[in-house]
Write a protein that holds these residues in place. Sequence first.
Motif, mmCIF file in Angstrom:
data_model
loop_
_atom_site.group_PDB
_atom_site.id
_atom_site.type_symbol
_atom_site.label_atom_id
_atom_site.label_comp_id
_atom_site.label_asym_id
_atom_site.label_seq_id
_atom_site.Cartn_x
_atom_site.Cartn_y
_atom_site.Cartn_z
ATOM 1 N N VAL A 107 0.849 -1.189 0.000
ATOM 2 C CA VAL A 107 0.000 0.000 0.000
ATOM 3 C C VAL A 107 0.885 1.240 0.000
ATOM 4 N N GLY A 108 0.503 2.250 -0.794
ATOM 5 C CA GLY A 108 1.232 3.507 -0.761
ATOM 6 C C GLY A 108 1.246 4.232 -2.087
ATOM 7 N N ASN A 109 1.713 5.472 -2.041
ATOM 8 C CA ASN A 109 1.769 6.342 -3.206
ATOM 9 C C ASN A 109 3.207 6.384 -3.723
ATOM 10 N N GLU A 110 3.434 5.779 -4.875
ATOM 11 C CA GLU A 110 4.782 5.689 -5.443
ATOM 12 C C GLU A 110 5.351 7.030 -5.889
ATOM 13 N N LEU A 111 4.536 8.064 -5.941
ATOM 14 C CA LEU A 111 5.015 9.386 -6.354
ATOM 15 C C LEU A 111 5.475 10.219 -5.160
ATOM 16 N N LYS A 112 5.376 9.646 -3.958
ATOM 17 C CA LYS A 112 5.736 10.389 -2.750
ATOM 18 C C LYS A 112 6.845 9.679 -1.970
ATOM 19 N N SER A 113 7.962 9.450 -2.654
ATOM 20 C CA SER A 113 9.169 8.872 -2.051
ATOM 21 C C SER A 113 8.866 7.652 -1.192
ATOM 22 N N ASP A 114 9.112 7.764 0.118
ATOM 23 C CA ASP A 114 9.018 6.614 1.014
ATOM 24 C C ASP A 114 7.600 6.094 1.180
ATOM 25 N N ASP A 115 6.599 6.910 0.867
ATOM 26 C CA ASP A 115 5.220 6.422 0.963
ATOM 27 C C ASP A 115 4.990 5.273 -0.013
ATOM 28 N N GLY A 116 5.815 5.161 -1.042
ATOM 29 C CA GLY A 116 5.673 4.093 -2.032
ATOM 30 C C GLY A 116 6.407 2.818 -1.683
ATOM 31 N N VAL A 117 6.864 2.666 -0.447
ATOM 32 C CA VAL A 117 7.664 1.489 -0.092
ATOM 33 C C VAL A 117 6.854 0.196 -0.195
ATOM 34 N N GLY A 118 5.565 0.216 0.104
ATOM 35 C CA GLY A 118 4.743 -0.996 -0.019
ATOM 36 C C GLY A 118 4.697 -1.507 -1.454
ATOM 37 N N PRO A 119 4.291 -0.654 -2.415
ATOM 38 C CA PRO A 119 4.323 -1.072 -3.810
ATOM 39 C C PRO A 119 5.738 -1.429 -4.294
ATOM 40 N N PHE A 120 6.752 -0.712 -3.812
ATOM 41 C CA PHE A 120 8.142 -1.003 -4.175
ATOM 42 C C PHE A 120 8.491 -2.443 -3.790
ATOM 43 N N ILE A 121 8.137 -2.837 -2.578
ATOM 44 C CA ILE A 121 8.425 -4.197 -2.090
ATOM 45 C C ILE A 121 7.686 -5.234 -2.928
ATOM 46 N N VAL A 122 6.407 -4.995 -3.196
ATOM 47 C CA VAL A 122 5.629 -5.954 -3.982
ATOM 48 C C VAL A 122 6.224 -6.114 -5.386
ATOM 49 N N LYS A 123 6.628 -5.006 -5.999
ATOM 50 C CA LYS A 123 7.210 -5.094 -7.347
ATOM 51 C C LYS A 123 8.535 -5.860 -7.334
#
Length: 160
Positions: free
Chosen positions: A22-38
């Motif tokens: 979960v998170g917004n990939e356009l807002k740096s660390d807020d995108g860590v959830g999607p980053f991990i899943v990818k």
Amino acid sequence: MSFEVQLGDFLNNFGKLIILGVGNELKSDDGVGPFIVKQLMNDNVESDNVMLIDSGTVPENFTGKIRKENPTHILIVDACLMGLSPGEMKIVDKDDFVNIGISTHSMSLSYFVKYLEMDTDFKIIFVGIEPETMDWGAKPTSIVEKTAYEFIGILKGMIL
């Protein structure tokens, strides 16, 4: 109890695990959830008993898919304001969601979990990673990215 022990206890004997980033990939660390899943997708972690979902900022859009899969375990990963040092990760009990700062999502995760739990039986855990910044940025900061890879390594060691 250490992070690894808590996560291992949770994952013990899972039948069907859904990992929800979960998170917004356009807002740096807020995108860590999607980053991990990818990263997990790139590592071909998905299988008959492990499903990966990048929900972005709208996890509620995936409730039908989650219910259809009938998981035994759900692991939610998101940036979370917990008052820790940037990059620290912590397992947060679903009953404590109310006390943590998750502000980028259209529906509170506590309501999301309550909705999922209606008429279903599964274990759920939330892994929060303290952000360094949630300003505009295309990827997590180096400290949060380092934690993300550490978490990926721990998780893969437990589920593969």
